[in-house]
Design a protein around this motif. Structure first.
Motif, PDB file in Angstrom:
ATOM      1  N   PHE A 100       0.840  -1.213   0.067  1.00  0.00           N
ATOM      2  CA  PHE A 100       0.224  -0.053   0.037  1.00  0.00           C
ATOM      3  C   PHE A 100       1.127   1.281   0.044  1.00  0.00           C
ATOM      4  O   PHE A 100       1.834   1.220   0.722  1.00  0.00           O
ATOM      5  N   CYS A 101       0.723   2.187  -0.623  1.00  0.00           N
ATOM      6  CA  CYS A 101       1.438   3.454  -0.792  1.00  0.00           C
ATOM      7  C   CYS A 101       0.441   4.570  -1.113  1.00  0.00           C
ATOM      8  O   CYS A 101      -0.568   4.500  -1.667  1.00  0.00           O
ATOM      9  N   ALA A 102       0.936   5.888  -0.576  1.00  0.00           N
ATOM     10  CA  ALA A 102       0.313   7.222  -0.703  1.00  0.00           C
ATOM     11  C   ALA A 102       0.277   7.348  -2.430  1.00  0.00           C
ATOM     12  O   ALA A 102       1.468   6.615  -3.146  1.00  0.00           O
ATOM     13  N   GLU A 103      -0.616   8.196  -3.029  1.00  0.00           N
ATOM     14  CA  GLU A 103      -0.534   8.152  -4.444  1.00  0.00           C
ATOM     15  C   GLU A 103       0.727   8.990  -5.012  1.00  0.00           C
ATOM     16  O   GLU A 103       1.257   8.668  -6.033  1.00  0.00           O
ATOM     17  N   ASN A 139      -3.931  -1.485  -8.514  1.00  0.00           N
ATOM     18  CA  ASN A 139      -5.069  -2.356  -9.093  1.00  0.00           C
ATOM     19  C   ASN A 139      -6.471  -1.310  -8.578  1.00  0.00           C
ATOM     20  O   ASN A 139      -6.225  -0.165  -8.223  1.00  0.00           O
ATOM     21  N   ALA A 140      -7.370  -1.801  -9.166  1.00  0.00           N
ATOM     22  CA  ALA A 140      -8.558  -0.893  -9.116  1.00  0.00           C
ATOM     23  C   ALA A 140      -9.427  -0.856  -7.844  1.00  0.00           C
ATOM     24  O   ALA A 140     -10.046   0.262  -7.672  1.00  0.00           O
ATOM     25  N   VAL A 141      -9.081  -1.868  -6.929  1.00  0.00           N
ATOM     26  CA  VAL A 141      -9.880  -1.676  -5.824  1.00  0.00           C
ATOM     27  C   VAL A 141      -8.805  -1.881  -4.394  1.00  0.00           C
ATOM     28  O   VAL A 141      -8.246  -2.705  -4.423  1.00  0.00           O
ATOM     29  N   GLY A 142      -8.915  -0.928  -3.621  1.00  0.00           N
ATOM     30  CA  GLY A 142      -8.175  -1.171  -2.304  1.00  0.00           C
ATOM     31  C   GLY A 142      -9.113  -0.803  -1.318  1.00  0.00           C
ATOM     32  O   GLY A 142      -9.586   0.445  -1.061  1.00  0.00           O
ATOM     33  N   MET A 143      -8.938  -1.503  -0.177  1.00  0.00           N
ATOM     34  CA  MET A 143      -9.920  -1.228   0.986  1.00  0.00           C
ATOM     35  C   MET A 143      -9.400  -1.554   2.163  1.00  0.00           C
ATOM     36  O   MET A 143      -8.213  -2.377   2.236  1.00  0.00           O
TER      37      MET A 143
END
Length: 140
Positions: free
Chosen positions: A111-114, A128-132
């Motif tokens: 996971f990373c910052a934009e 990926n398209a979805v991260g929750m």
């Protein structure tokens, strides 16, 4: 580019104090459960730290089940030492460890910052398209 400053990389966990200090230096303290730092360090699969002299200035670790799922976690560089190749050195070593220790078809994620997306794409990570996510017991 390291601007003439010598950095060394070591495959070892940071101490609890080093971990907490770097988390605070990069502004992540609101995500830190200090009572669990020793456990999370012990249960990590692999660690890389970057030192300037004897001072920890960068770190990262691999977490996961050690069988099929591996996650690059806590890649952090002290603000006074950013943009000098430390994050690249830490991430490169973590990814290489996964390549040599994970089985074929293993999933390696993070996971990373934009603002960090392009950096991780240089290591062949893809968005990926979805991260929750969910933080248990804490309101945001």
């Amino acid at each position: 580019m390291n601007n003439g400053v010598a950095y060394t990389f070591h495959e070892r966990p940071p101490s609890k104090a080093e971990y907490i200090n770097l988390y605070q230096a990069v502004g992540w303290e609101k995500f830190l459960a200090q009572d669990h730092v020793e456990t999370l360090l012990e249960r990590s699969l692999h660690h890389v730290v970057a030192l300037h002299a004897e001072t920890l200035v960068g770190m990262g670790r691999v977490v996961g089940d050690g069988a099929m799922f591996f996650y690059i976690q806590d890649v952090a560089v002290h603000p006074a030492h950013q943009h000098r190749g430390i994050g690249q050195g830490v991430t490169e070593r973590l990814v290489n460890w996964c390549k040599h220790n994970a089985p074929p078809m293993a999933f390696v994620g993070l996971f990373c910052a934009e603002r960090s997306k392009a950096f991780y794409e240089t290591f062949s990570f893809k968005a990926n398209a979805v991260g929750m996510y969910q933080y248990l017991g804490r309101k945001e």
